[in-house]
Design a protein around this motif. Sequence first.
Motif, PDB file in Angstrom:
ATOM      1  N   MET A  41     -66.987 -41.149 -81.862  1.00 48.92           N
ATOM      2  CA  MET A  41     -66.631 -39.721 -81.766  1.00 48.92           C
ATOM      3  C   MET A  41     -67.893 -38.850 -81.734  1.00 48.92           C
ATOM      4  SD  MET A  41     -63.514 -39.936 -81.383  1.00 48.92           S
ATOM      5  CE  MET A  41     -63.079 -38.228 -81.222  1.00 48.92           C
ATOM      6  N   VAL A  42     -68.868 -39.232 -82.561  1.00 44.31           N
ATOM      7  CA  VAL A  42     -70.136 -38.473 -82.553  1.00 44.31           C
ATOM      8  C   VAL A  42     -70.845 -38.667 -81.207  1.00 44.31           C
ATOM      9  CG1 VAL A  42     -72.402 -38.220 -83.654  1.00 44.31           C
ATOM     10  CG2 VAL A  42     -70.379 -38.530 -85.053  1.00 44.31           C
ATOM     11  N   ALA A  43     -70.739 -39.900 -80.654  1.00 47.87           N
ATOM     12  CA  ALA A  43     -71.360 -40.143 -79.339  1.00 47.87           C
ATOM     13  C   ALA A  43     -70.752 -39.205 -78.300  1.00 47.87           C
ATOM     14  CB  ALA A  43     -71.161 -41.597 -78.921  1.00 47.87           C
ATOM     15  N   ALA A  44     -69.409 -39.095 -78.323  1.00 51.77           N
ATOM     16  CA  ALA A  44     -68.739 -38.237 -77.333  1.00 51.77           C
ATOM     17  C   ALA A  44     -69.140 -36.782 -77.509  1.00 51.77           C
ATOM     18  CB  ALA A  44     -67.229 -38.393 -77.476  1.00 51.77           C
ATOM     19  N   LEU A  52     -80.752 -40.756 -79.764  1.00 52.35           N
ATOM     20  CA  LEU A  52     -81.780 -41.301 -78.864  1.00 52.35           C
ATOM     21  C   LEU A  52     -81.287 -41.297 -77.416  1.00 52.35           C
ATOM     22  CD1 LEU A  52     -84.634 -42.814 -79.183  1.00 52.35           C
ATOM     23  CD2 LEU A  52     -83.310 -44.831 -78.587  1.00 52.35           C
ATOM     24  N   MET A  53     -80.044 -41.754 -77.196  1.00 51.79           N
ATOM     25  CA  MET A  53     -79.538 -41.820 -75.826  1.00 51.79           C
ATOM     26  C   MET A  53     -79.318 -40.422 -75.248  1.00 51.79           C
ATOM     27  SD  MET A  53     -79.866 -44.868 -75.332  1.00 51.79           S
ATOM     28  CE  MET A  53     -79.521 -44.668 -73.595  1.00 51.79           C
ATOM     29  N   GLY A  95     -75.078 -33.226 -65.078  1.00 55.77           N
ATOM     30  CA  GLY A  95     -73.768 -33.868 -65.263  1.00 55.77           C
ATOM     31  C   GLY A  95     -73.915 -35.381 -65.366  1.00 55.77           C
ATOM     32  N   ALA A  96     -74.716 -35.959 -64.473  1.00 51.44           N
ATOM     33  CA  ALA A  96     -74.920 -37.412 -64.487  1.00 51.44           C
ATOM     34  C   ALA A  96     -75.611 -37.843 -65.777  1.00 51.44           C
ATOM     35  CB  ALA A  96     -75.745 -37.830 -63.273  1.00 51.44           C
ATOM     36  N   ALA A  97     -76.569 -37.039 -66.241  1.00 50.31           N
ATOM     37  CA  ALA A  97     -77.287 -37.367 -67.487  1.00 50.31           C
ATOM     38  C   ALA A  97     -76.320 -37.357 -68.670  1.00 50.31           C
ATOM     39  CB  ALA A  97     -78.413 -36.359 -67.713  1.00 50.31           C
ATOM     40  N   VAL A 139     -73.308 -40.583 -72.806  1.00 51.33           N
ATOM     41  CA  VAL A 139     -72.109 -40.964 -73.562  1.00 51.33           C
ATOM     42  C   VAL A 139     -71.782 -42.438 -73.331  1.00 51.33           C
ATOM     43  CG1 VAL A 139     -69.649 -40.514 -73.896  1.00 51.33           C
ATOM     44  CG2 VAL A 139     -71.207 -38.617 -73.514  1.00 51.33           C
ATOM     45  N   VAL A 140     -71.841 -42.867 -72.078  1.00 46.94           N
ATOM     46  CA  VAL A 140     -71.511 -44.266 -71.760  1.00 46.94           C
ATOM     47  C   VAL A 140     -72.504 -45.208 -72.447  1.00 46.94           C
ATOM     48  CG1 VAL A 140     -71.403 -45.957 -69.890  1.00 46.94           C
ATOM     49  CG2 VAL A 140     -70.389 -43.701 -69.576  1.00 46.94           C
TER      50      VAL A 140
END
Lengths: 259, 248
Positions: free
Chosen positions: A107-110, A214-215, A231-233, A238-239
């Motif tokens: 959830m934090v990643a999203a 980091l990501m 947008g791509a970044a 997230v992925v």
Amino acid sequence: MIGAVLARIGRPVLAVLAGFGRVVLFALDTLRHLLTPPFYWREFWASLLQIGWFSLPVVGLTAFFTGGALALQIYSGGSRFSAEAVVPQIVAIGMARELGPVLGGLMVAARVASSIAAEIGTMKVTEQIDALVTLSTHPMKYLTVPRVLAATLAVPVLVAVGDSIGISGGWLVGITKLGFNSATYLKNTTDFLEFWDVGSGLVKGAVFGFIVALMGCYAGMNSGRGAQGVGAATKSAVVAASVLILAANYVLTGLFFSS
Amino acid sequence: MITLTDVHKAFGNNHVLRGLDLVIPKGESMVIIGGSGTGKSVLLKCILGLVHPDQGTITLEGQDVTRGDRDAFLARFGMLFQGGALFDSLRVWENVGFRLVRGSKPMNKDQAREVAIEKLRRVGLKPNVADLYPAELSGGMQKRVGLARAIAAEPEVIFFDEPTTGLDPIMSGVINTLIREIVLEMGVTAMTITHDMTSVRAIADRVAMLHDGLIRWTGPVADMDAAPDPYLQQFIHGRAEGPIESVR
């Protein structure tokens, strides 16, 4: 013919390995800048607020519903071999060891990796990163280090809160829908939960927080031009963060519990 | 004095700078002109170290810009970016005072705010603008804030990247006048990149035309109109016909 097939396979494999190498170098660079002054406290506190405090609602709600659903599933599955009574223990262990940190991390990643990547990516395309350099401020120190440190410290706290809320969700479902006595449910939860069940989840949370920030920073700093590039970044942040969280979770679970 | 000698820079197969030589005398205002995509911004970024040249040397007062203390070197520069490049998350005064509260001798916040408001006043903005965020300002005001940030730490050299792009003619005139006044007042070395000929005439002491990765013509602005170079004449008069291909 065979050479062409090998080349078709080899090219993406090499690209993935090169990408992984760049991320590792970026991580090492971040750690190097973390250990050398200056440190931007204001950016750190702002990041802590953004990543920690403002992620609390989404992590809390996710944990609450997951705890409730877990209680229903364990009760339903356990009834096949008359093991309905283990609901409190399994909910507690499942939340603390696995679901709390993994779902919290995802959830934090999203929420956070996307926002960091979009913010830094926009700064890159609008020359704000170049402006930082001309103002004698290293972008890694000013943008990456505070965010990575804040996420590494904030996500374990979010995981701890998420664990408590998730266990409460299981308890609520247990006493309202599954016929458990409240005191017995809580006693079974506390009696069977060990320190390392929670501790391992918090360590996972710290690693997942590091990965997320980091990501986000890596994708933002390497963003392409224009709205499409940003947008791509955002998407790749997230992925990549989600996949790395799941992979790291497997490795850490193996390290902590395989014996 | 800034000296560029045999500077090359390529991005893949695209050779942007092909052995460029240029001298920008101390205390003068040099304007670099040239078509879009001719490498004007790359040239500027090479001097600042934002882009590393593949070959050649760039010196400031005889000192190689790629060597020595980077922070101390950058502290000698101010830059106005094409889009302003103001930090969205910071208030206007924090943008202007960004360098002042950091670096080797940081000011406290109150002092930095005072200096920032003084610089904002210098570029024609009222003190109440100081507490706004960049997104709350018009394009012209953002350019002025960018200008205030560029001069805040009293640099020796100021770069202006397309200072009038996106502004109406009146606001362009205001920015050109401000740049000229500030350059004269502070006695700095200035380098401006533009293809706005009104700006060139308002700002420049000297002009250099960049074409095909090389300096095609350079000289005092007063000599520009009479110069026989066909590339320069096509560019300054905006003719579609001439040696410069109109479709690039």
